[in-house]
Write a protein that holds these residues in place. Sequence first.
Motif, PDB file in Angstrom:
ATOM      1  N   ALA A 101       0.824  -1.209   0.000  1.00  0.00           N
ATOM      2  CA  ALA A 101       0.000   0.000   0.000  1.00  0.00           C
ATOM      3  C   ALA A 101       0.858   1.259   0.000  1.00  0.00           C
ATOM      4  CB  ALA A 101      -0.933   0.001   1.206  1.00  0.00           C
ATOM      5  N   GLU A 102       2.131   1.130   0.379  1.00  0.00           N
ATOM      6  CA  GLU A 102       3.026   2.285   0.400  1.00  0.00           C
ATOM      7  C   GLU A 102       3.695   2.513  -0.962  1.00  0.00           C
ATOM      8  OE1 GLU A 102       5.790   1.552   3.517  1.00  0.00           O
ATOM      9  OE2 GLU A 102       4.286   1.643   5.103  1.00  0.00           O
ATOM     10  N   TRP A 103       3.518   1.590  -1.884  1.00  0.00           N
ATOM     11  CA  TRP A 103       4.162   1.702  -3.179  1.00  0.00           C
ATOM     12  C   TRP A 103       3.351   2.631  -4.079  1.00  0.00           C
ATOM     13  CZ3 TRP A 103       3.340  -1.782  -7.855  1.00  0.00           C
ATOM     14  CH2 TRP A 103       4.340  -1.588  -8.811  1.00  0.00           C
ATOM     15  N   GLY A 104       4.023   3.369  -4.925  1.00  0.00           N
ATOM     16  CA  GLY A 104       3.330   4.216  -5.886  1.00  0.00           C
ATOM     17  C   GLY A 104       3.579   5.692  -5.714  1.00  0.00           C
ATOM     18  N   ALA A 105       4.519   6.069  -4.848  1.00  0.00           N
ATOM     19  CA  ALA A 105       4.775   7.493  -4.605  1.00  0.00           C
ATOM     20  C   ALA A 105       5.191   8.214  -5.881  1.00  0.00           C
ATOM     21  CB  ALA A 105       5.840   7.657  -3.530  1.00  0.00           C
ATOM     22  N   GLY A 106       5.886   7.523  -6.774  1.00  0.00           N
ATOM     23  CA  GLY A 106       6.349   8.156  -7.999  1.00  0.00           C
ATOM     24  C   GLY A 106       5.468   7.902  -9.207  1.00  0.00           C
ATOM     25  N   PHE A 107       4.293   7.302  -8.993  1.00  0.00           N
ATOM     26  CA  PHE A 107       3.458   6.915 -10.127  1.00  0.00           C
ATOM     27  C   PHE A 107       2.940   8.129 -10.893  1.00  0.00           C
ATOM     28  CE2 PHE A 107      -0.617   4.890 -11.781  1.00  0.00           C
ATOM     29  CZ  PHE A 107       0.025   4.131 -12.739  1.00  0.00           C
ATOM     30  N   SER A 108       2.581   9.192 -10.183  1.00  0.00           N
ATOM     31  CA  SER A 108       2.063  10.382 -10.870  1.00  0.00           C
ATOM     32  C   SER A 108       3.117  10.989 -11.783  1.00  0.00           C
ATOM     33  CB  SER A 108       1.567  11.411  -9.853  1.00  0.00           C
ATOM     34  OG  SER A 108       2.594  11.770  -8.947  1.00  0.00           O
ATOM     35  N   GLU A 109       4.366  11.088 -11.285  1.00  0.00           N
ATOM     36  CA  GLU A 109       5.437  11.627 -12.126  1.00  0.00           C
ATOM     37  C   GLU A 109       5.725  10.702 -13.310  1.00  0.00           C
ATOM     38  OE1 GLU A 109       5.485  11.509  -8.860  1.00  0.00           O
ATOM     39  OE2 GLU A 109       5.486  13.646  -8.349  1.00  0.00           O
ATOM     40  N   PHE A 110       5.617   9.402 -13.084  1.00  0.00           N
ATOM     41  CA  PHE A 110       5.801   8.446 -14.171  1.00  0.00           C
ATOM     42  C   PHE A 110       4.752   8.676 -15.264  1.00  0.00           C
ATOM     43  CE2 PHE A 110       4.675   4.373 -16.144  1.00  0.00           C
ATOM     44  CZ  PHE A 110       5.905   3.962 -16.634  1.00  0.00           C
ATOM     45  N   LEU A 111       3.502   8.893 -14.854  1.00  0.00           N
ATOM     46  CA  LEU A 111       2.447   9.137 -15.838  1.00  0.00           C
ATOM     47  C   LEU A 111       2.683  10.443 -16.589  1.00  0.00           C
ATOM     48  CD1 LEU A 111      -0.737   8.064 -13.840  1.00  0.00           C
ATOM     49  CD2 LEU A 111       0.557   6.737 -15.506  1.00  0.00           C
ATOM     50  N   ARG A 133      -2.191  11.727  -8.414  1.00  0.00           N
ATOM     51  CA  ARG A 133      -1.818  12.442  -7.181  1.00  0.00           C
ATOM     52  C   ARG A 133      -2.970  12.424  -6.187  1.00  0.00           C
ATOM     53  NH1 ARG A 133       0.771  15.172 -11.384  1.00  0.00           N
ATOM     54  NH2 ARG A 133       3.039  15.164 -11.084  1.00  0.00           N
ATOM     55  N   ILE A 134      -4.181  12.589  -6.680  1.00  0.00           N
ATOM     56  CA  ILE A 134      -5.357  12.518  -5.807  1.00  0.00           C
ATOM     57  C   ILE A 134      -5.470  11.125  -5.193  1.00  0.00           C
ATOM     58  CG2 ILE A 134      -7.882  12.517  -5.790  1.00  0.00           C
ATOM     59  CD1 ILE A 134      -7.772  14.736  -7.912  1.00  0.00           C
ATOM     60  N   GLU A 135      -5.320  10.101  -6.014  1.00  0.00           N
ATOM     61  CA  GLU A 135      -5.504   8.736  -5.510  1.00  0.00           C
ATOM     62  C   GLU A 135      -4.429   8.366  -4.488  1.00  0.00           C
ATOM     63  OE1 GLU A 135      -7.992   6.116  -7.888  1.00  0.00           O
ATOM     64  OE2 GLU A 135      -6.562   6.544  -9.488  1.00  0.00           O
ATOM     65  N   TYR A 136      -3.197   8.773  -4.753  1.00  0.00           N
ATOM     66  CA  TYR A 136      -2.137   8.456  -3.790  1.00  0.00           C
ATOM     67  C   TYR A 136      -2.351   9.224  -2.487  1.00  0.00           C
ATOM     68  CZ  TYR A 136       2.424   7.292  -1.916  1.00  0.00           C
ATOM     69  OH  TYR A 136       3.441   6.808  -1.114  1.00  0.00           O
ATOM     70  N   ALA A 137      -2.766  10.482  -2.582  1.00  0.00           N
ATOM     71  CA  ALA A 137      -3.022  11.276  -1.381  1.00  0.00           C
ATOM     72  C   ALA A 137      -4.180  10.698  -0.576  1.00  0.00           C
ATOM     73  CB  ALA A 137      -3.310  12.728  -1.768  1.00  0.00           C
ATOM     74  N   ARG A 138      -5.173  10.156  -1.244  1.00  0.00           N
ATOM     75  CA  ARG A 138      -6.291   9.525  -0.522  1.00  0.00           C
ATOM     76  C   ARG A 138      -5.810   8.323   0.273  1.00  0.00           C
ATOM     77  NH1 ARG A 138     -10.306   7.055  -2.635  1.00  0.00           N
ATOM     78  NH2 ARG A 138     -11.829   7.709  -1.080  1.00  0.00           N
ATOM     79  N   GLY A 139      -4.922   7.533  -0.308  1.00  0.00           N
ATOM     80  CA  GLY A 139      -4.386   6.389   0.423  1.00  0.00           C
ATOM     81  C   GLY A 139      -3.612   6.820   1.658  1.00  0.00           C
ATOM     82  N   ARG A 140      -2.803   7.864   1.520  1.00  0.00           N
ATOM     83  CA  ARG A 140      -2.049   8.373   2.659  1.00  0.00           C
ATOM     84  C   ARG A 140      -2.987   8.943   3.716  1.00  0.00           C
ATOM     85  NH1 ARG A 140       3.354   9.121   2.354  1.00  0.00           N
ATOM     86  NH2 ARG A 140       3.203  10.875   3.789  1.00  0.00           N
ATOM     87  N   ALA A 141      -4.047   9.621   3.283  1.00  0.00           N
ATOM     88  CA  ALA A 141      -5.002  10.185   4.229  1.00  0.00           C
ATOM     89  C   ALA A 141      -5.720   9.081   5.003  1.00  0.00           C
ATOM     90  CB  ALA A 141      -6.011  11.063   3.492  1.00  0.00           C
ATOM     91  N   PHE A 142      -6.085   8.019   4.309  1.00  0.00           N
ATOM     92  CA  PHE A 142      -6.789   6.926   4.985  1.00  0.00           C
ATOM     93  C   PHE A 142      -5.934   6.313   6.088  1.00  0.00           C
ATOM     94  CE2 PHE A 142      -8.025   2.476   5.507  1.00  0.00           C
ATOM     95  CZ  PHE A 142      -9.382   2.614   5.745  1.00  0.00           C
ATOM     96  N   HIS A 143      -4.635   6.220   5.863  1.00  0.00           N
ATOM     97  CA  HIS A 143      -3.737   5.596   6.829  1.00  0.00           C
ATOM     98  C   HIS A 143      -3.063   6.611   7.762  1.00  0.00           C
ATOM     99  CE1 HIS A 143      -4.081   1.575   5.135  1.00  0.00           C
ATOM    100  NE2 HIS A 143      -3.949   2.099   3.932  1.00  0.00           N
ATOM    101  N   ALA A 144      -3.488   7.855   7.733  1.00  0.00           N
ATOM    102  CA  ALA A 144      -2.888   8.877   8.587  1.00  0.00           C
ATOM    103  C   ALA A 144      -3.150   8.576  10.055  1.00  0.00           C
ATOM    104  CB  ALA A 144      -3.444  10.252   8.233  1.00  0.00           C
ATOM    105  N   ALA A 145      -2.343   9.163  10.920  1.00  0.00           N
ATOM    106  CA  ALA A 145      -2.492   8.964  12.357  1.00  0.00           C
ATOM    107  C   ALA A 145      -3.842   9.473  12.837  1.00  0.00           C
ATOM    108  CB  ALA A 145      -1.367   9.694  13.099  1.00  0.00           C
ATOM    109  N   ASP A 146      -4.319   8.875  13.915  1.00  0.00           N
ATOM    110  CA  ASP A 146      -5.568   9.320  14.511  1.00  0.00           C
ATOM    111  C   ASP A 146      -5.351  10.613  15.298  1.00  0.00           C
ATOM    112  OD1 ASP A 146      -6.907   7.095  13.538  1.00  0.00           O
ATOM    113  OD2 ASP A 146      -6.555   5.913  15.348  1.00  0.00           O
ATOM    114  N   ALA A 147      -6.393  11.409  15.380  1.00  0.00           N
ATOM    115  CA  ALA A 147      -6.377  12.620  16.203  1.00  0.00           C
ATOM    116  C   ALA A 147      -7.822  12.967  16.536  1.00  0.00           C
ATOM    117  CB  ALA A 147      -5.694  13.773  15.477  1.00  0.00           C
TER     118      ALA A 147
END
Length: 250
Positions: A86-96, A113-127
């Motif tokens: 799930a952490e893979w794909g950070a460079g996918f937007s630049e590749f595209l 970029r939107i899709e990768y940011a959504r994945g990071r947001a889903f797994h972000a720390a709780d607050a």
Amino acid sequence: MPAHPDFIARFEAGLRGGDLPPGLTARDPAEVERRFAVYRNNQAVGLSQALALRFPVIRRLVGEDFFAALARAYAGVERPVSPVLAEWGAGFSEFLDRFPPLAAYPYMGDVARIEYARGRAFHAADAAPVDPAVFAMADPGRLRLGLHPSVTLLSLAHPAVSIWQRNQPGAGAKGALPAGPETALILRDTTFDVPVRALDVGEAALIGALLEGATLAGAAEQAQAALSDHNPQPLLVALLRAGAITHAEE
């Protein structure tokens, strides 16, 4: 046998289509290459499936067959560095952005970029969200708001938010796409949904200022400088309802 780092490098090269790594054996030596080819193919399919799960809208836009080839091409230049795929794909937007067959579709990188940011947001720390009552007696000129770790602001060169929204399950075409760039607000709400919202220039200025530590009054001033009739209240209420304001300090 080569040293461990050398073996890993040669094994990796073998997975990319190079020579077989040394030391592989089978009961029938003639089967070594065929069996490794099966392993190589399974690994490629696994990476393609992992990327498809992370970028479902890109897969929908280009089609399943094209995406499988696209994933193989991407895996050839950027391999996972963690067992957590799930952490893979950070460079996918630049590749595209640089992928010649997609040159006629320059918005693809922004959608990714939107899709990768959504994945990071889903797994972000709780607050925990802030108590809205703190706003009752607060001085906006001194009040600073902390936003949830999932809150992300993306400045996009294309109308990628609109494209992403139109490619969600159950969505349909709704006239012409807006022209020009869009700014995306992405966060994880209290139901663990990760909505994507297109912001106007005033809203984008407000969120950007809050993320940089401006006071509420200062952020509102920056928003009004960007959009003269901007009213910060609707966006602030939306953030409160989503649980995206996590502390407020004077």
